[in-house]
Write a protein that holds these residues in place. Structure first.
Motif, mmCIF file in Angstrom:
data_model
loop_
_atom_site.group_PDB
_atom_site.id
_atom_site.type_symbol
_atom_site.label_atom_id
_atom_site.label_comp_id
_atom_site.label_asym_id
_atom_site.label_seq_id
_atom_site.Cartn_x
_atom_site.Cartn_y
_atom_site.Cartn_z
ATOM 1 N N SER A 1 -46.674 -6.740 -71.745
ATOM 2 C CA SER A 1 -46.529 -8.007 -71.028
ATOM 3 C C SER A 1 -47.829 -8.812 -71.071
ATOM 4 C CB SER A 1 -46.111 -7.754 -69.578
ATOM 5 O OG SER A 1 -46.989 -6.867 -68.942
ATOM 6 N N ILE A 2 -47.678 -10.118 -71.271
ATOM 7 C CA ILE A 2 -48.769 -11.089 -71.429
ATOM 8 C C ILE A 2 -49.681 -10.701 -72.604
ATOM 9 C CG2 ILE A 2 -50.457 -12.529 -70.236
ATOM 10 C CD1 ILE A 2 -49.371 -11.649 -67.611
ATOM 11 N N PRO A 3 -49.159 -10.779 -73.824
ATOM 12 C CA PRO A 3 -49.938 -10.392 -75.011
ATOM 13 C C PRO A 3 -51.186 -11.236 -75.237
ATOM 14 C CG PRO A 3 -47.878 -11.472 -75.636
ATOM 15 C CD PRO A 3 -47.794 -11.204 -74.171
ATOM 16 N N ALA B 1 -39.109 -6.770 -70.681
ATOM 17 C CA ALA B 1 -39.984 -7.649 -69.901
ATOM 18 C C ALA B 1 -39.402 -7.791 -68.501
ATOM 19 C CB ALA B 1 -40.088 -9.013 -70.577
ATOM 20 N N SER B 2 -40.262 -7.709 -67.485
ATOM 21 C CA SER B 2 -39.761 -7.767 -66.114
ATOM 22 C C SER B 2 -40.709 -8.562 -65.228
ATOM 23 C CB SER B 2 -39.569 -6.352 -65.567
ATOM 24 O OG SER B 2 -38.645 -6.344 -64.508
ATOM 25 N N LEU B 3 -40.227 -8.880 -64.023
ATOM 26 C CA LEU B 3 -40.923 -9.829 -63.145
ATOM 27 C C LEU B 3 -41.236 -11.071 -63.972
ATOM 28 C CD1 LEU B 3 -43.310 -7.512 -61.073
ATOM 29 C CD2 LEU B 3 -40.942 -8.148 -60.612
ATOM 30 N N VAL B 4 -40.171 -11.703 -64.445
ATOM 31 C CA VAL B 4 -40.274 -12.753 -65.458
ATOM 32 C C VAL B 4 -39.200 -13.813 -65.194
ATOM 33 C CG1 VAL B 4 -38.735 -11.462 -67.011
ATOM 34 C CG2 VAL B 4 -40.331 -13.125 -67.977
ATOM 35 N N THR C 1 -34.564 -13.922 -70.646
ATOM 36 C CA THR C 1 -35.778 -14.185 -69.871
ATOM 37 C C THR C 1 -36.811 -14.820 -70.795
ATOM 38 O OG1 THR C 1 -36.933 -12.104 -70.349
ATOM 39 C CG2 THR C 1 -35.325 -12.091 -68.533
ATOM 40 N N GLU C 2 -37.922 -15.234 -70.222
ATOM 41 C CA GLU C 2 -38.999 -15.798 -71.042
ATOM 42 C C GLU C 2 -39.741 -14.718 -71.822
ATOM 43 O OE1 GLU C 2 -41.573 -18.433 -68.921
ATOM 44 O OE2 GLU C 2 -39.938 -19.713 -68.230
ATOM 45 N N GLY C 3 -39.410 -13.451 -71.578
ATOM 46 C CA GLY C 3 -39.960 -12.364 -72.379
ATOM 47 C C GLY C 3 -41.370 -11.960 -71.982
ATOM 48 N N TYR C 4 -41.973 -11.144 -72.841
ATOM 49 C CA TYR C 4 -43.289 -10.586 -72.530
ATOM 50 C C TYR C 4 -44.372 -11.647 -72.402
ATOM 51 C CZ TYR C 4 -41.376 -5.954 -73.472
ATOM 52 O OH TYR C 4 -40.637 -4.806 -73.412
ATOM 53 N N LYS C 5 -44.142 -12.805 -72.982
ATOM 54 C CA LYS C 5 -45.151 -13.866 -72.952
ATOM 55 C C LYS C 5 -45.577 -14.208 -71.530
ATOM 56 C CE LYS C 5 -45.880 -18.667 -74.440
ATOM 57 N NZ LYS C 5 -45.255 -19.840 -75.102
ATOM 58 N N THR C 6 -44.612 -14.226 -70.602
ATOM 59 C CA THR C 6 -44.932 -14.583 -69.213
ATOM 60 C C THR C 6 -44.598 -13.472 -68.221
ATOM 61 O OG1 THR C 6 -42.772 -15.653 -68.961
ATOM 62 C CG2 THR C 6 -44.609 -17.058 -69.627
ATOM 63 N N ALA C 7 -44.090 -12.336 -68.700
ATOM 64 C CA ALA C 7 -43.713 -11.238 -67.800
ATOM 65 C C ALA C 7 -44.938 -10.633 -67.131
ATOM 66 C CB ALA C 7 -42.965 -10.161 -68.575
ATOM 67 N N GLU C 8 -44.811 -10.324 -65.851
ATOM 68 C CA GLU C 8 -45.929 -9.703 -65.142
ATOM 69 C C GLU C 8 -46.034 -8.213 -65.431
ATOM 70 O OE1 GLU C 8 -46.816 -10.709 -61.206
ATOM 71 O OE2 GLU C 8 -46.257 -12.813 -61.416
#
Length: 397
Positions: A163-165, A189-192, A334-341
């Motif tokens: 998450s957040i690469p 990806a979660s919390l996203v 979801t917005e995926g790992y890009k913005t996942a916490e």
């Protein structure tokens, strides 16, 4: 060849906590990280204030294939234990909502505490250190790195998830687990934020920037917090929380009036002889822009929107209740790992000791923090898992 008793890969919350704890036991510890500086996720968390724990940490706030795995560590190193540490450094903090604790000043205050603990324990910290290979030896492990060969008795993987690469996050820890034959669960990806499409997306875009308290449900789990409409779909704490339980294709139900009973309100307005339009009265309890777009739904626009309050029938009220209290949508993703916490899933807890965090089949290999299949709710729970798992592993590595 540089030798250490313990090498921790990953200079985030869990890794630094583990290193400091092990160092305080007299172990020679090195922390290696491929990034140019340590604790990047700590620094950006909580809007730069770091929601570092929660007053109300309980095992039920965590998801895992084994719901019992987290209990031991959370009991052995509690939120009160971490508060004792920050109080030792006279950190100023405050509670926001739902027990969430934030720094008064900046997230770097938390990172500085961890670095001070590591310094006092004689921990070596190396950044810009790529790990090329890891090999098991009779005495532990040998690593080839960008800073030369290293060896250790105990190896700790604290590299988190992808998450957040942009902060340098990768799936490195999963690769190490699989190299040594450990099972890794399905990850997501979660919390996203949710993404929407078609009519639902058009609605969200028209309402972008509108926020309101809601109750959101999926798979038997419900959260009551704020929701935000965005140009891509839905965000806000309520939405981020429910993504921990959501799987692709699931429908979610949203109550836009969690603290009101719309049927009772309308009946009350009718008894009071209210002369105002439905839109006007609803705009007293909901954002005006949302009310306008909700009453534009074809089924409502055709039969209800233009009626006076006194003209609303029982079936009209039931229809309004279904739209405002039971809005059902199926997110496109979801917005995926890009913005996942966080990353939901990870190294299977079946592979690890809940007491030491050592791999059952690979003596000397440990996994801690987010890389494990333990995922907390939004609100400081994932940081507490980092502190608890890092501390407990640090007693043994």
């Amino acid at each position: 060849m540089r030798y250490f008793d313990s090498i921790v890969i990953g200079a985030g919350a869990a890794g630094l906590m583990c290193a400091a704890t092990a160092g305080q036991r007299g172990r020679q510890v090195a922390v290696l990280d491929h990034a140019n500086k340590v604790g990047k996720k700590i620094l950006m968390s909580g809007g730069g204030r770091c929601n570092f724990t929660n007053y109300n940490v309980e095992p039920r706030h965590y998801l895992s294939e084994n719901a019992h795995f987290c209990i031991s560590a959370l009991r052995r190193y509690t939120q009160q234990d971490f508060l004792e540490l920050v109080n030792k450094y006279q950190l100023e903090y405050h509670e926001k909502t739902l027990g969430q604790l934030f720094c008064n000043n900046r997230a770097k205050d938390i990172l500085n505490i961890l670095l001070a603990e590591c310094e006092q324990a004689g921990v070596t910290i190396e950044t810009r250190c790529q790990i090329h290979t890891i090999e098991k030896t009779e005495g532990g492990f040998e690593l080839t790195t960008g800073l030369g060969p290293m060896a250790c008795e105990s190896l700790v993987i604290a590299t988190g998830g992808p998450s957040i690469p942009t902060l340098g996050a990768t799936g490195f820890g999963y690769d190490v687990a699989q190299q040594f034959g450990l099972r890794v669960t399905e990850r997501q990806a979660s919390l996203v934020p949710f993404t929407l499409k078609n009519d639902a997306l058009s609605l969200a875009q028209a309402l972008a920037g509108v926020a309101l308290p809601v109750s959101i449900s999926c798979r038997g789990q419900t959260f009551k917090e704020a929701m935000l409409f965005t140009h891509k779909g839905l965000s806000g704490p309520a939405v981020l929380q429910i993504t921990n339980y959501w799987y692709f294709g699931d429908e979610v139900e949203i109550d836009l009036l969690p603290d009101q009973d719309l049927a009772t309100l309308i009946t009350q307005w009718q008894r009071e002889g209210a002369k105002s339009e439905l839109k006007t009265l609803l705009s007293r309890i909901l954002p005006k822009r949302l009310v306008s777009h909700w009453l534009d739904f074809p089924e409502l626009a055709a039969s209800i929107a233009s009626k006076a309050i006194a003209q609303l029938s029982k079936s009209d009220i039931e229809l309004l209740v279904s739209y405002f209290h039971h809005w059902r949508i199926t997110p496109s993703g979801t917005e995926g790992y890009k913005t996942a916490e966080v990353t939901r899933g990870g190294v299977s807890t079946d592979e690890l000791s809940s007491k030491t965090f050592e791999a059952k089949l690979v003596p000397g290999l440990y996994f801690i923090g987010e890389v494990i299949d333990v995922t907390g709710w939004l609100g400081g729970y994932n940081f507490q898992w980092a502190w608890s798992s890092g501390y407990c592993a640090g007693q043994y590595v």
